[in-house]
Design an enzyme around this catalytic site. Structure first.
Site, short mmCIF file in Angstrom:
data_model
loop_
_atom_site.label_atom_id
_atom_site.label_comp_id
_atom_site.label_asym_id
_atom_site.label_seq_id
_atom_site.Cartn_x
_atom_site.Cartn_y
_atom_site.Cartn_z
N GLY A 112 34.30 48.60 54.56
CA GLY A 112 33.73 49.60 55.46
C GLY A 112 34.55 49.65 56.74
O GLY A 112 35.02 48.62 57.21
N TYR A 137 35.95 -4.50 37.31
CA TYR A 137 34.81 -3.60 37.42
C TYR A 137 33.67 -4.37 38.08
O TYR A 137 33.23 -5.40 37.58
CB TYR A 137 34.36 -3.08 36.05
CG TYR A 137 33.05 -2.34 36.18
CD1 TYR A 137 33.00 -1.14 36.89
CD2 TYR A 137 31.87 -2.84 35.65
CE1 TYR A 137 31.79 -0.47 37.07
CE2 TYR A 137 30.66 -2.18 35.83
CZ TYR A 137 30.64 -0.99 36.55
OH TYR A 137 29.45 -0.34 36.73
N ALA A 143 41.71 -11.49 39.09
CA ALA A 143 42.09 -10.33 38.28
C ALA A 143 41.23 -10.26 37.03
O ALA A 143 40.96 -11.27 36.39
CB ALA A 143 43.56 -10.44 37.90
N ALA A 165 22.28 37.85 46.31
CA ALA A 165 21.67 38.40 45.10
C ALA A 165 22.70 38.82 44.05
O ALA A 165 22.37 38.94 42.88
CB ALA A 165 20.78 39.59 45.46
N ARG A 219 33.06 39.58 38.72
CA ARG A 219 34.48 39.23 38.59
C ARG A 219 34.74 37.72 38.50
O ARG A 219 35.84 37.28 38.20
CB ARG A 219 35.28 39.84 39.75
CG ARG A 219 35.54 41.32 39.54
CD ARG A 219 36.66 41.80 40.41
NE ARG A 219 36.20 42.05 41.76
CZ ARG A 219 36.98 41.93 42.84
NH1 ARG A 219 38.23 41.52 42.72
NH2 ARG A 219 36.51 42.19 44.03
C1 UD1 Z 1 29.91 45.44 52.08
C2 UD1 Z 1 29.77 46.40 53.26
C3 UD1 Z 1 31.17 46.79 53.76
C4 UD1 Z 1 31.94 45.55 54.15
C5 UD1 Z 1 31.98 44.57 52.98
C6 UD1 Z 1 32.58 43.25 53.43
C7 UD1 Z 1 27.72 47.63 52.86
C8 UD1 Z 1 27.10 48.89 52.38
N1 UD1 Z 1 29.03 47.55 52.83
O1 UD1 Z 1 30.54 46.17 51.07
O2 UD1 Z 1 31.08 47.66 54.87
O3 UD1 Z 1 33.25 45.90 54.54
O4 UD1 Z 1 30.65 44.28 52.49
O5 UD1 Z 1 32.72 42.41 52.32
O6 UD1 Z 1 26.99 46.75 53.28
N2 UD1 Z 1 24.11 42.13 48.03
C9 UD1 Z 1 22.81 41.81 47.72
N3 UD1 Z 1 22.00 42.76 47.24
C10 UD1 Z 1 22.41 44.05 47.05
C11 UD1 Z 1 23.75 44.37 47.38
C12 UD1 Z 1 24.57 43.38 47.87
O7 UD1 Z 1 22.41 40.65 47.87
O8 UD1 Z 1 21.58 44.88 46.61
C13 UD1 Z 1 25.00 41.08 48.52
C14 UD1 Z 1 26.11 40.79 47.55
O9 UD1 Z 1 25.76 39.71 46.71
C15 UD1 Z 1 27.26 40.44 48.45
C16 UD1 Z 1 27.00 41.21 49.72
O10 UD1 Z 1 25.63 41.55 49.69
O11 UD1 Z 1 27.27 39.08 48.78
C17 UD1 Z 1 27.87 42.42 49.89
O12 UD1 Z 1 27.59 43.32 48.83
P1 UD1 Z 1 28.72 44.16 48.12
O13 UD1 Z 1 28.10 45.00 47.10
O14 UD1 Z 1 29.81 43.26 47.71
O15 UD1 Z 1 29.19 45.09 49.33
P2 UD1 Z 1 30.61 45.67 49.52
O16 UD1 Z 1 30.74 46.89 48.69
O17 UD1 Z 1 31.64 44.64 49.40
#
Ligand code: UD1
Ligand code: CA
Length: 451
Positions: A140, A348, A362, A10, A15
C-alpha cells in the site's frame, strides 16, 4: 497512556506450503508470532489480543504458552485487515487507551520504532508506520502532504502516479481504541479485492476532521514473511543482528558468522565463543566462560571460568559451575557439575550431581535409564572415577572415593573407598608370543599355497 496490542495472525500463509500456520514457523527457535509479541511487550501492553484464523487452536496455544494472559479473537473468515481488527473489539471491551496493530508475520519491529509511534500519537489521531521501499511492489502507498498522511492506497486501487510513490505501508497502526473501532465501522469492501481494508481508515479519519501521520522505519524492520525463502532471510537477518549485539556487548565470537544463536541466548561480557557453536533455546553463559568449537548447547547454564568443548553437547538441565571442564564428545543432560569438576573426554552424564573437583575419566557413563525409569547418580566432591566406569543408577559414589578403570558400579561406594568391579586379570606365561607366532606361520602357509 495505557496500550493494548492487536496482533493479526489469521492468514494461512499459502506460500509457505506448510501444514503449520505461518506465524508458528520459527526464527531462532521461537515462532515468529512470539517475536512479534516480544516486540510489542516493550510497550507494556495492558492487554494483548491475537486474532487467529487458519490453525486457530494451534496459534492460540502458542500465544498462551508465551503469555497465559493473552486474549484470543477468532476470525473465521479472512475478509480483510479491517475485519480482522474488528474481531478484537469484544476482547478490548472496557479498555481505555491506545491500540497498536501488529502482525504475526512481521517479527522485527524495534522498540525504538514503537516508541516513535507513541510519541507521534501526541500530535496525531492515527499513526501509521511507513518505510521507504527499495522495491515497492504491491505494498500500500502512503500519500502524504508534509507531515500529514492523507490516505493509504492499496496497490490494486492505485493510479500510475500513486504507484510511483515509494513510501509504503508496513501495516502497523496506532490509534485510540474508541477512535479506531469507530473508523473501522465506516470501512466498506467495495474495492478491487472485495476486502475490508484497514488502510481505508486514514481517508475516513481525514474526512471526519481527524489527523493522521506516518512514522518512518527501516525496511528491514517491516520485513514480512510469506515464503520459506523469506523465512530463511529473516533467520539470517536475526542471526546477524544478534551476533552484532553480542559483539557490541563485549563477547568474543571468533567466527561470528558461524555461531548460531537462539532468540533468548544470553552471553556475558568477556565470554569467548569459538567457531561453529550452536545455541538452542534457554542458554545462559556467564562472563568469562569459554565455549569451544563445534559445541551444541540448549537449556543449560555455563558459569564463569568454565570451559566447554570442543565438540561438547549440553542438553536441558545441564548446570556447569565455575571453572568446571566439559571436554570433547561429552554429553551432559539434567546434571549439576559442581565447581572445578572435570569431565574431559567421551562421557555421558545424565540425571546426575557431580561434586566439586571430582574427576570423571574418559568414557565414564551414567547408566541412568533402565528402559522405564530414569535414576540419579551422585558423585561426591573430589571423587575420582576411573576411565570407562559404568555408574549404574541409582548410585552414589562418596567424597574422595575412587573407582577402578573399567568398573561397572552397581552398589554405592562409601566416601574414601576404592571400588573395583571388573573381571580379575590373569597372566598366562608366554602364551601371548606363542599365539602370535602360530597365527603368523598359519598366514605364511596360506600365502604359499595361493602362489
Ligand atoms: C497489507 C496492507 C498494505 C501493506 C501490507 C504490508 C491492507 C489492506 N493492506 O497488505 O497496505 O503495504 O499489508 O505487508 O491492510 N490478515 C488477517 N485477516 C484478514 C486479512 C489479513 O489476519 O482477514 C493478516 C494476515 O495474516 C497478514 C496481515 O493481516 O499477516 C496482512 O494481510 P495481507 O492480506 O497479507 O495484506 P497485504 O495484501 O499484504
Ligand atoms: Ca502481506
Amino acid at each position: 497512556m495505557a496500550t493494548a496490542l492487536i496482533i493479526l495472525a489469521a492468514g494461512k500463509g499459502t506460500r509457505m506450503d506448510s501444514d503449520l500456520p505461518k506465524v508458528l514457523h520459527s526464527i531462532a527457535h521461537a515462532p515468529m508470532l512470539v517475536h512479534a509479541l516480544k516486540a510489542g511487550a516493550w510497550l507494556e501492553p495492558e492487554r494483548s489480543v491475537v486474532v487467529t484464523g487458519f490453525g486457530g487452536d494451534q496459534v492460540a496455544a502458542a500465544a498462551r504458552q508465551y503469555d497465559p494472559d493473552i486474549r484470543i479473537a477468532h476470525q473465521s473468515e479472512q475478509l480483510g485487515t479491517a475485519h480482522a481488527v474488528a474481531q478484537a473489539r469484544a476482547q478490548l471491551d472496557g479498555f481505555d487507551g491506545d491500540v497498536i496493530v501488529l502482525y504475526g508475520d512481521t517479527p522485527f519491529i524495534r522498540p525504538e520504532t514503537l516508541k516513535a509511534m507513541t510519541e507521534a500519537r501526541v500530535t496525531h489521531d492515527v499513526v501509521v508506520l511507513g518505510f521507504e521501499a527499495a522495491d515497492p511492489g504491491k505494498y500500500g502507498r502512503l500519500i502524504t502532504s508534509g507531515k500529514d498522511l492523507l490516505k493509504i492506497v492499496e496497490f490494486k486501487e492505485a493510479t500510475a502516479e500513486e504507484r510511483a510513490v515509494t513510501f509504503c505501508n508496513s501495516g502497523v497502526i496506532a490509534a485510540d481504541a474508541t477512535v479506531l473501532f469507530d473508523l473501522i465501522d465506516a470501512v466498506g469492501n467495495d474495492n478491487a479485492a472485495g476486502e475490508y481494508y484497514l488502510t481505508d481508515i486514514i481517508a475516513i479519519a481525514q474526512s471526519k476532521g481527524l489527523s493522521a501521520t506516518a512514522v518512518r522505519c527501516d525496511e528491514a524492520e517491516t520485513l514480512g514473511i510469506n515464503s520459506r525463502a523469506q523465512l530463511a532471510e529473516a533467520e539470517a537477518a536475526f542471526q546477524n543482528r544478534a551476533r552484532a549485539d553480542l559483539l557490541t556487548s563485549g563477547v568474543t565470537l571468533q567466527a561470528a558468522h558461524t555461531v548460531h544463536l537462539a532468540h533468548d541466548t544470553v552471553i556475558g561480557r568477556d565470554a569467548e565463543i569459538e567457531p561453529n557453536v550452536v545455541f538452542g533455546p534457554e542458554v545462559t553463559v556467564e562472563s568469562g566462560a569459554k565455549i569451544r568449537a563445534f559445541s551444541h548447547l540448549e537449556g543449560c547454564h555455563v558459569s564463569r571460568g568454565a570451559v566447554v568443548g570442543p565438540y561438547a553437547r549440553l542438553r536441558p538441565g545441564a548446570e556447569i559451575s565455575e571453572d568446571a571442564r566439559v571436554g570433547n564428545f561429552v554429553e551432559i543432560k539434567n546434571a549439576q557439575i559442581a565447581e572445578g569438576a572435570k569431565i574431559n573426554h567421551l562421557s555421558y552424564v545424565g540425571d546426575a550431581d557431580i561434586g566439586a573437583r571430582a574427576n570423571l575419566g574418559a568414557g565414564t557413563i551414567t547408566c541412568n535409564y533402565d528402559g522405564v525409569f530414569k535414576h540419579r547418580t551422585t558423585v561426591g566432591a573430589g571423587a575420582f572415577i576411573g576411565s570407562n566406569t559404568m555408574l549404574v543408577a541409582p548410585i552414589t559414589v562418596g567424597e574422595q572415593a575412587l573407582t577402578a578403570s573399567g568398573s561397572v558400579i552397581t552398589r554405592d561406594v562409601p566416601a574414601g573407598d576404592l571400588a573395583l568391579a571388573r573381571g580379575a586379570q590373569e597372566n598366562k606365561k608366554g602364551l601371548g608370543k606363542r599365539l602370535m607366532d602360530k597365527l603368523r606361520s598359519r598366514k605364511a602357509a596360506k600365502r604359499q599355497s595361493n602362489d
